[in-house]
Design a protein around this motif. Structure first.
Motif, PDB file in Angstrom:
ATOM      1  N   ILE A 167      49.660  34.850  41.311  1.00 44.47           N
ATOM      2  CA  ILE A 167      50.967  34.228  41.562  1.00 44.47           C
ATOM      3  C   ILE A 167      51.245  33.001  40.682  1.00 44.47           C
ATOM      4  O   ILE A 167      52.411  32.674  40.466  1.00 44.47           O
ATOM      5  CB  ILE A 167      51.133  33.853  43.049  1.00 44.47           C
ATOM      6  CG1 ILE A 167      50.104  32.791  43.486  1.00 44.47           C
ATOM      7  CG2 ILE A 167      51.065  35.075  43.933  1.00 44.47           C
ATOM      8  CD1 ILE A 167      50.375  32.244  44.869  1.00 44.47           C
ATOM      9  N   LEU A 168      50.203  32.335  40.185  1.00 39.73           N
ATOM     10  CA  LEU A 168      50.419  31.124  39.388  1.00 39.73           C
ATOM     11  C   LEU A 168      50.592  31.470  37.912  1.00 39.73           C
ATOM     12  O   LEU A 168      50.461  32.619  37.506  1.00 39.73           O
ATOM     13  CB  LEU A 168      49.247  30.159  39.576  1.00 39.73           C
ATOM     14  CG  LEU A 168      48.962  29.699  41.011  1.00 39.73           C
ATOM     15  CD1 LEU A 168      47.789  28.733  41.029  1.00 39.73           C
ATOM     16  CD2 LEU A 168      50.192  29.055  41.649  1.00 39.73           C
ATOM     17  N   ASP A 169      50.879  30.444  37.097  1.00 40.20           N
ATOM     18  CA  ASP A 169      51.028  30.663  35.660  1.00 40.20           C
ATOM     19  C   ASP A 169      49.659  30.692  34.995  1.00 40.20           C
ATOM     20  O   ASP A 169      48.623  30.524  35.649  1.00 40.20           O
ATOM     21  CB  ASP A 169      51.895  29.560  35.051  1.00 40.20           C
ATOM     22  CG  ASP A 169      51.164  28.238  34.979  1.00 40.20           C
ATOM     23  OD1 ASP A 169      51.029  27.692  33.877  1.00 40.20           O
ATOM     24  OD2 ASP A 169      50.712  27.742  36.036  1.00 40.20           O
ATOM     25  N   ALA A 170      49.654  30.870  33.687  1.00 39.13           N
ATOM     26  CA  ALA A 170      48.387  30.978  32.955  1.00 39.13           C
ATOM     27  C   ALA A 170      47.573  29.702  33.023  1.00 39.13           C
ATOM     28  O   ALA A 170      46.341  29.735  32.890  1.00 39.13           O
ATOM     29  CB  ALA A 170      48.664  31.354  31.494  1.00 39.13           C
ATOM     30  N   ASN A 171      48.230  28.546  33.237  1.00 36.10           N
ATOM     31  CA  ASN A 171      47.512  27.281  33.371  1.00 36.10           C
ATOM     32  C   ASN A 171      46.876  27.102  34.745  1.00 36.10           C
ATOM     33  O   ASN A 171      46.099  26.173  34.946  1.00 36.10           O
ATOM     34  CB  ASN A 171      48.484  26.106  33.141  1.00 36.10           C
ATOM     35  CG  ASN A 171      49.059  26.077  31.755  1.00 36.10           C
ATOM     36  OD1 ASN A 171      48.346  25.858  30.790  1.00 36.10           O
ATOM     37  ND2 ASN A 171      50.361  26.306  31.644  1.00 36.10           N
ATOM     38  N   MET A 172      47.237  27.970  35.711  1.00 38.25           N
ATOM     39  CA  MET A 172      46.765  27.856  37.096  1.00 38.25           C
ATOM     40  C   MET A 172      47.178  26.505  37.686  1.00 38.25           C
ATOM     41  O   MET A 172      46.402  25.828  38.367  1.00 38.25           O
ATOM     42  CB  MET A 172      45.257  28.051  37.184  1.00 38.25           C
ATOM     43  CG  MET A 172      44.794  29.448  36.837  1.00 38.25           C
ATOM     44  SD  MET A 172      45.184  30.651  38.113  1.00 38.25           S
ATOM     45  CE  MET A 172      43.886  30.330  39.299  1.00 38.25           C
ATOM     46  N   ALA A 173      48.412  26.104  37.431  1.00 40.14           N
ATOM     47  CA  ALA A 173      48.933  24.843  37.961  1.00 40.14           C
ATOM     48  C   ALA A 173      49.568  25.106  39.322  1.00 40.14           C
ATOM     49  O   ALA A 173      50.581  25.799  39.408  1.00 40.14           O
ATOM     50  CB  ALA A 173      49.958  24.245  37.002  1.00 40.14           C
ATOM     51  N   TYR A 174      48.971  24.540  40.366  1.00 39.19           N
ATOM     52  CA  TYR A 174      49.435  24.758  41.737  1.00 39.19           C
ATOM     53  C   TYR A 174      50.158  23.504  42.226  1.00 39.19           C
ATOM     54  O   TYR A 174      49.734  22.828  43.155  1.00 39.19           O
ATOM     55  CB  TYR A 174      48.231  25.104  42.621  1.00 39.19           C
ATOM     56  CG  TYR A 174      48.565  25.543  44.034  1.00 39.19           C
ATOM     57  CD1 TYR A 174      49.708  26.258  44.323  1.00 39.19           C
ATOM     58  CD2 TYR A 174      47.685  25.262  45.073  1.00 39.19           C
ATOM     59  CE1 TYR A 174      49.982  26.664  45.608  1.00 39.19           C
ATOM     60  CE2 TYR A 174      47.946  25.672  46.374  1.00 39.19           C
ATOM     61  CZ  TYR A 174      49.108  26.375  46.630  1.00 39.19           C
ATOM     62  OH  TYR A 174      49.387  26.775  47.921  1.00 39.19           O
ATOM     63  N   SER A 175      51.255  23.185  41.545  1.00 37.71           N
ATOM     64  CA  SER A 175      52.073  22.009  41.861  1.00 37.71           C
ATOM     65  C   SER A 175      53.409  22.205  41.163  1.00 37.71           C
ATOM     66  O   SER A 175      53.590  23.138  40.378  1.00 37.71           O
ATOM     67  CB  SER A 175      51.390  20.719  41.386  1.00 37.71           C
ATOM     68  OG  SER A 175      51.080  20.778  40.008  1.00 37.71           O
TER      69      SER A 175
END
Length: 448
Positions: free
Chosen positions: A160-168
């Motif tokens: 579900i997150l972007d390639a950066n794995m930014a959960y904010s």
């Protein structure tokens, strides 16, 4: 004999002033309530157990249990349905009331015929179960809360997150733009770029990232700004994922991540007190009211005089539930505290930090969450395979409700830029506000 939907509507009418605001479709296929052509949300009762849940727990919690378990659905777009129902309550079109004395026999009779009388249904297993006797915000309880939220595993978050794995929250150049994975990634890279610029990072600057998630900021700061970064997390799966990314990016000489509670940073992180910058991105909400002074003091103590700090943190208005409401506190992140941003500023100032800039980003969280939701819906079968049917439904409800909360100003998110002044009052920052806007091509970033 009356069909199930008619009995439900009649019983519901005893608790609501005016017309029933929704159309009800029951497990036997019958429908009642608002006219079919009224445009009212259609609530689908897949099982009579949904009503028993609501009987035992009226309101948000009963509805959440019923939805997550699959006992209840909303026909059509869930977000539009929730927005419509919330609007009716907010605007006073739906007013709850107590049944009149003469209505009680009929309500009881309908409840009996619908099979609602019985023991309280158990909550779905996706609801958190905290360690017995664990004190609020003890290290044991905090680890359990984090473990629960990340139980879905790295593979689910990668979905579900972007390639950066930014959960904010990201930072969107076009708030009305298309919600594509590429646009989400660009918004997250813009946010990471802006944070690095606000912190004044450059080659060999030192950064401590408290609650570093899956490493999006540490890796961005090292890769694009040349910073030396230490990250801390209490989630082992996150630490392991970051280490894999560090090796893949060839950044082992730039980034180190430790499994350390924020309360232990001073004792366990080399160079504590000498960092040029410290950051904490949407982690401060999870430390609680009692521990926030300790958290703020940890950020202050990590910096050398003249260093900068950036806190990105969610907020709520004074009258709203600081924990986010019954659903979030039961299924997602128990023990969270979101206070008005002014109260947070006071706590940070009391620790010795000087507030230099407050950047309201509430509107930016709406497309961020809806982009996550769009990805979840687009790959629903894989989400179910990774998190289970109930787990995927929990995430759908969480994301839909979260986007609405930010859109309707029931929740906020802010970037707070701070400094640790020297003993003579020097902040180490420009006396005039400079532009922190991200560049258009993060890959081409050079140190400021």
């Amino acid at each position: 004999m009356a069909q199930a939907a008619g009995r439900v509507a009649r019983a519901l009418g005893a608790f609501v002033d005016g017309a029933i605001p929704v159309r009800i479709r029951a497990w036997d296929g019958s429908e009642a309530g608002a006219p079919a052509d009224s445009g009212a949300p259609v609530v689908v009762l897949n099982h009579r157990r949904a009503l028993r849940r609501l009987l035992w727990q009226p309101g948000e919690m009963g509805l959440a249990h019923a939805y997550v378990s699959g006992d209840l659905d909303v026909d059509g777009d869930l977000g539009e349905g929730l927005a419509a129902m919330w609007g009716l309550v907010r605007d006073g079109a739906v007013k709850p009331r107590k049944p009149r004395l003469g209505e009680l026999p009929g309500v009881v009779a309908d409840a009996a015929r619908l099979g609602l009388l019985g023991p309280k249904p158990a909550p779905p297993p996706e609801a958190i179960r905290l360690p017995r006797f664990a004190r609020l915000h003890s290290k044991l309880r905090d680890r359990a809360v984090i473990a629960h939220h990340y139980d879905a595993g790295n593979d689910f978050y990668e979905l579900i997150l972007d390639a950066n794995m930014a959960y904010s929250s990201g930072y969107w150049a076009d708030l009305g733009g298309e919600l594509t994975p590429a646009n989400l990634e660009a918004a997250q890279e813009a946010k990471l770029d802006m944070i690095c610029r606000k912190l004044g990072l450059g080659p060999d600057s030192t950064l401590l990232d408290v609650g570093c998630g899956w490493g999006s900021l540490p890796i961005h700061a090292a890769k694009h700004f040349g910073a030396q970064v230490r990250g801390v997390t209490i989630a082992a799966e996150q630490r392991d994922h970051i280490n894999q990314r560090i090796r893949a990016e060839g950044l082992a000489d730039k980034v180190q991540v430790d499994l350390v509670d924020y309360r232990d940073i001073a004792a366990r992180i080399d160079g504590y007190g000498e960092f040029d910058a410290v950051s904490s991105i949407e982690m401060g909400e999870h430390v609680g009211d009692e521990n926030y002074p300790t958290f703020a003091a940890t950020l202050f103590g990590a910096l050398h005089p003249g260093g900068r700090a950036l806190v990105q943190q969610m907020s709520r208005r004074p009258a709203d539930s600081p924990g986010g409401g019954a659903f979030i506190e039961t299924y997602v992140t128990p023990d969270m505290v979101m206070r008005p941003v002014g109260d947070t500023l006071t706590l940070l100032q009391q620790a010795g930090l000087e507030v230099r800039d407050v950047h309201v980003m509430r509107e930016h969280y709406v497309p961020t969450i809806r982009a996550w939701l769009a990805t979840l819906e687009a790959d629903w079968d894989r989400a179910v395979a990774l998190a289970g049917e109930r787990g995927a439904r929990m995430w759908r409800l969480y994301l839909v409700g979260g986007a609405l909360a930010f859109e309707e100003n029931r929740m906020g998110v802010d970037q707070i830029l701070l400094s640790r002044p020297t003993t003579t009052g020097r902040s180490g920052m420009p006396a005039t506000r400079v532009s922190f806007e991200p560049v258009s091509d993060p890959a081409g970033i050079t140190a400021p």
